[in-house]
Design a protein around this motif. Structure first.
Motif, mmCIF file in Angstrom:
data_model
loop_
_atom_site.group_PDB
_atom_site.id
_atom_site.type_symbol
_atom_site.label_atom_id
_atom_site.label_comp_id
_atom_site.label_asym_id
_atom_site.label_seq_id
_atom_site.Cartn_x
_atom_site.Cartn_y
_atom_site.Cartn_z
ATOM 1 N N ARG A 1 3.402 -4.100 3.258
ATOM 2 C CA ARG A 1 2.099 -4.490 3.811
ATOM 3 C C ARG A 1 1.219 -3.262 3.995
ATOM 4 N NH1 ARG A 1 2.734 -6.157 10.203
ATOM 5 N NH2 ARG A 1 4.352 -4.685 10.784
ATOM 6 N N THR A 2 -0.062 -3.501 3.997
ATOM 7 C CA THR A 2 -1.027 -2.417 4.099
ATOM 8 C C THR A 2 -0.880 -1.688 5.427
ATOM 9 O OG1 THR A 2 -2.572 -3.695 2.752
ATOM 10 C CG2 THR A 2 -3.481 -1.844 3.990
ATOM 11 N N LYS B 1 -7.553 3.892 0.217
ATOM 12 C CA LYS B 1 -6.489 3.374 1.066
ATOM 13 C C LYS B 1 -5.463 2.656 0.207
ATOM 14 C CE LYS B 1 -5.944 0.634 5.282
ATOM 15 N NZ LYS B 1 -6.639 -0.188 6.282
ATOM 16 N N SER B 2 -4.174 2.923 0.444
ATOM 17 C CA SER B 2 -3.119 2.257 -0.305
ATOM 18 C C SER B 2 -2.995 0.811 0.186
ATOM 19 C CB SER B 2 -1.790 2.994 -0.112
ATOM 20 O OG SER B 2 -1.864 4.289 -0.648
ATOM 21 N N ILE B 3 -3.079 -0.116 -0.751
ATOM 22 C CA ILE B 3 -3.038 -1.532 -0.397
ATOM 23 C C ILE B 3 -1.606 -2.032 -0.494
ATOM 24 C CG2 ILE B 3 -3.987 -3.815 -0.902
ATOM 25 C CD1 ILE B 3 -6.042 -1.716 -0.006
ATOM 26 N N GLY B 4 -1.146 -2.708 0.548
ATOM 27 C CA GLY B 4 0.204 -3.243 0.573
ATOM 28 C C GLY B 4 0.328 -4.509 -0.254
ATOM 29 N N ASP C 1 -1.578 -7.709 0.908
ATOM 30 C CA ASP C 1 -3.009 -7.801 0.617
ATOM 31 C C ASP C 1 -3.285 -7.892 -0.882
ATOM 32 O OD1 ASP C 1 -3.955 -7.876 3.223
ATOM 33 O OD2 ASP C 1 -4.004 -5.701 3.410
ATOM 34 N N ALA D 1 -9.237 -2.068 -3.294
ATOM 35 C CA ALA D 1 -9.318 -1.577 -1.919
ATOM 36 C C ALA D 1 -10.584 -2.057 -1.210
ATOM 37 C CB ALA D 1 -9.267 -0.051 -1.902
#
Length: 586
Positions: free
Chosen positions: A58-59, A76-79, A82, A288
Motif C-alpha cells: 500500500r502507498t 511518490k511511490s504508489i502502492g 492505489d 501518481a
C-alpha cells in the motif's frame, strides 16, 4: 575582533541555511498534502503507468517521500492498493481513453505483477486501449506488457526472453577463511536457509525443490503470455530455450511485439488513439497524479465494515513498520478489528518470507482468536512462506496467486562458533566462571558440546511439531500429511492449491468478496489497518529513515540488496521460520 565577526557571520549563514532547508521541507509537506486532492482529468486523456520501482502493498503515508530538495524521489511511490484502484477507476472514467504502459523493468514480485496484469485485463473489457512501449523489456516487464493491444519496442532496444534462473550465494568458503563455524540446528529436509553457511553449493533436496517451483512459475508465465499473444506454450518455450530473440527484429518476427518504433512515433499513435489533434499536446496523466481521495469514502454502510490488515516484510517482535511485520503492531491491528463490532469480517494481506518463530506464533494466535468470532480470510502476495504461512494457516480460507511463493513449513536456528576467528585471527581469548552447567549456553566464543546441541535440537523439533500441528488443525489435515508436504519445502500458489495449503487462486479483491460472502453482507466499507502514522508522527522518523536509505543506496548502488540482506541476518534471534533464501527470479 576579526575572528569574532567571522564566527558570528558563519553562525548567521548556518541559521539561514537551516531555515532554507526547513522551508523546502515544509513546502514539500504542503505539496504532498495538496497531492491528496482529487485530480481533474481533461477529456481524451491517457493514463501512463510505469513500474520501475519496488511496489509495496500500500502507498506509504510518509510525507517526505516526494521532496525534490532532499533528492529522495521525484514522484511518490504508489502502492499496489492505489495502483489497482486507479486502473479500476480509469476503466469507468470517460475522460481516460486508454492506458500507456511506459516500461522496461518490473522490479516487484510475480504475484504483484499478476494482480496488476489481471486489473489491466479487466480494464480492457471497457473497450479502451492499452499500448506498451519500452526501450528494454525484461521478462517481468514483458509479462505485464503482454496484455496490451499493441506492444512496441525501440528499434535498437533490448528484448529479454531466455527462461527463468535463480541463483544463490554461499558463504561457507568465506567463513572457513575467517575461522567461523555455523552451528546449525534445523528440522526439514528442504529447509535450506542454512545451506549458504554450511555448503558451497545447493543440496540435492534444495535443487529438487527449486527445479519444481521454478518450473511451475515458468509454465504459468509461458501459458499466460501464450494466451495473450495467441501463441502456443511450446513454441514460446522453444523461442526462449534456443535464445531465438537476440535483437528487436527477432521479437517482431516471432510475434512477441507488434512493431519497432521510436518514442515519438508511439506518442503520435497515442494522440491518434485518444482523439487528440497531432499538433496538440498529448493529455498524459501520471499514475501518481491520478488521485481521488474521496473514492469509497462514503460508499457502503459506515456501520458495516471489512477490515483489510496489511502485513508485509520480515516477522519480528515490536511494532514493525510499512516494511516489516512487528508481532506487537500487527497483533494490535488484528485485535482491534476483532473487537470492533462494526467490522464484520477481516482480510489479512500477507507478503512475508517469515522470520522469528516466536513472533509468528503470537500472530497465529490472534488469527485463531479472530476466526472464532468473525470470518478472517488470508490474501497472499508475492510471498507468504514459513512464518508467513504459519500466521495464515488458522484463517477460514486462504487465497494465493498461482505465482505466489508459499509453504516452507520448517524451522531452524544458527549459532556461530567464532572461537578460531577470535583466538587465531584476532588473538582474543576468553575465560570466566559459571554457576550452572548450561549457564553460558549460546556463547559464540566456543563450540556447542553434545549436550547443548541436543537441547537446541529438541527445542527446534518442538517448534516444528507446534508448526505442523497448527497447520494440520487449520487446514483440517493430519499432522503426518502436513509433515510429508512440509520439511521446509517451498511451493508455488498453483502447487499449494493441489496439496491443500491454500483454498483458492485469486487476488486481494477475490479475498474481500469471499469475506463479504462469509459474513453475509453486500453493503460495506473497507477500512485499512494498521493505521498509518500522521504527518507529524512520520516527520522525524521518516526523514531519518529516508535519508539513511537514500545515502546507502547511492553509495552501494546495486550492491545495496546485499547490505540489506546482511542487516536481516544480523537481526536473527532465536529459532527462525523463514524462507531458505531471498528469492530473486529473473
Amino acid at each position: 575582533m576579526k575572528q569574532f565577526f567571522k564566527f558570528v557571520f558563519a553562525t548567521i549563514i548556518g541559521v539561514l541555511l537551516c531555515l532554507v532547508i526547513f522551508t523546502f521541507i515544509v513546502l514539500g509537506l504542503i505539496s504532498s498534502a495538496r497531492s491528496d486532492k482529487k485530480t481533474d482529468v481533461e477529456a481524451n486523456s491517457v493514463l501512463r503507468l510505469a513500474f520501475n520501482y519496488d511496489i509495496k502493498e500500500r502507498t506509504s503515508a510518509n510525507p517526505l517521500s516526494g521532496i525534490p530538495f532532499l533528492n529522495l524521489s521525484v514522484k511518490k511511490s504508489i502502492g499496489l492498493n492505489d495502483i489497482l484502484a486507479s486502473i479500476k477507476r480509469a476503466k469507468n472514467d470517460s475522460n481516460i481513453k486508454g492506458i500507456y504502459l511506459d516500461e522496461s523493468y518490473m522490479l516487484s514480485g510475480q504475484a504483484t505483477s499478476e494482480e496488476i496484469r489481471n486489473a489491466l485485463i479487466d480494464f480492457k473489457k471497457s473497450g479502451k486501449f492499452i499500448l506498451s512501449y519500452g526501450e528494454i523489456y525484461t521478462q517481468g516487464a514483458y509479462y505485464l506488457a503482454s496484455v496490451a493491444d499493441k506492444i512496441y519496442i525501440n528499434p535498437k532496444g533490448i528484448f529479454e526472453f531466455r527462461g527463468f534462473h535463480s541463483e544463490y550465494t554461499f558463504f561457507k568458503g568465506a567463513l572457513d577463511k575467517l575461522g567461523i563455524e555455523a552451528q546449525v540446528i534445523k528440522v526439514g529436509t528442504f529447509k535450506s536457509a542454512v545451506e549458504p553457511f554450511i555448503l558451497d553449493k545447493m543440496s540435492d533436496a534444495n535443487r529438487l525443490q527449486v527445479n519444481s517451483y521454478l518450473g511451475s512459475l515458468y509454465d504459468y508465465f509461458l501459458t499466460n503470455i501464450g494466451k495473450s499473444r495467441n501463441l502456443s506454450k511450446d513454441s514460446l518455450f522453444n523461442i526462449a530455450n534456443d535464445l531465438k530473440i537476440k535483437y528487436p527484429e527477432d521479437a517482431l518476427k516471432y510475434k512477441l511485439v507488434d512493431g519497432l518504433k521510436y518514442k515519438d512515433e508511439v506518442l503520435t499513435e497515442l494522440k491518434k488513439r485518444s482523439g487528440i489533434d497531432q499538433n496538440s499536446d498529448l493529455n498524459m496523466v501520471e499514475l501518481a497524479d491520478y488521485n481521488d481521495p474521496d473514492e469509497n469514502k462514503d460508499s457502503g454502510s459506515s456501520n458495516t465494515r471489512i477490515a483489510v490488515i496489511y502485513a508485509s516484510g520480515d516477522i519480528g517482535s515490536g511494532e514493525g513498520d510499512d516494511n516489516s511485520i512487528g508481532s506487537e503492531g500487527i497483533s494490535k491491528a488484528i485485535r482491534k478489528a476483532r473487537l470492533d463490532k462494526k467490522v464484520k469480517a477481516v482480510v489479512l494481506r500477507i507478503n512475508s518470507p517469515g522470520g522469528s518463530s516466536l513472533a509468528s506464533d503470537v500472530l497465529w494466535r490472534e488469527v485463531y482468536l479472530t476466526k472464532k468470532v468473525k470470518p478472517i480470510i488470508v490474501s497472499m502476495g508475492d510471498v507468504a512462506a514459513s512464518g508467513g504461512y504459519y500466521m495464515a494457516c488458522a484463517a477460514d480460507s486462504i487465497y494465493a496467486q498461482p505465482n505466489t511463493i508459499t509453504g516452507s513449513i520448517g524451522i531452524f536456528a544458527i549459532l556461530p562458533n567464532m572461537k578460531n576467528f577470535l583466538n587465531q585471527k584476532l588473538g582474543v581469548t576468553f575465560d570466566g566462571v559459571k554457576t550452572g552447567k548450561f549457564a553460558d549456553l549460546g556463547d559464540v566464543t566456543r563450540p556447542l558440546n553434545p549436550a547443548e546441541r541436543a537441547i537446541l535440537q529438541d527445542q527446534v523439533n518442538h517448534g516444528y511439531l507446534d508448526f505442523t500441528n497448527a497447520v494440520a488443525s487449520g487446514r483440517n489435515k493430519t499432522q503426518k500429511y502436513i509433515d510429508s508436504i512440509g520439511q521446509g519445502r517451498v511451493w508455488t500458489g498453483a502447487q499449494a492449491l493441489k496439496i491443500g495449503l491454500v483454498d483458492k487462486l485469486g487476488g486481494l479483491d477475490a479475498a474481500i468478496r469471499s469475506a463479504a460472502a462469509k459474513a453475509k453482507i453486500s453493503d460495506y466499507k473497507l477500512v485499512a489497518y494498521p493505521e498509518q502514522k500522521s504527518l507529524l508522527e512520520n516527520f522525524g522518523a521518516g526523514l531519518t529513515s529516508e535519508v539513511k536509505t537514500y545515502m546507502m543506496k547511492q553509495e552501494l548502488g546495486d550492491n545495496y540488496k546485499y547490505y540489506n540482506d546482511l542487516q536481516t541476518i544480523l537481526k536473527y534471534s532465536g529459532a527462525q521460520m523463514r524462507l531458505p533464501y531471498k528469492l530473486d527470479i529473473r
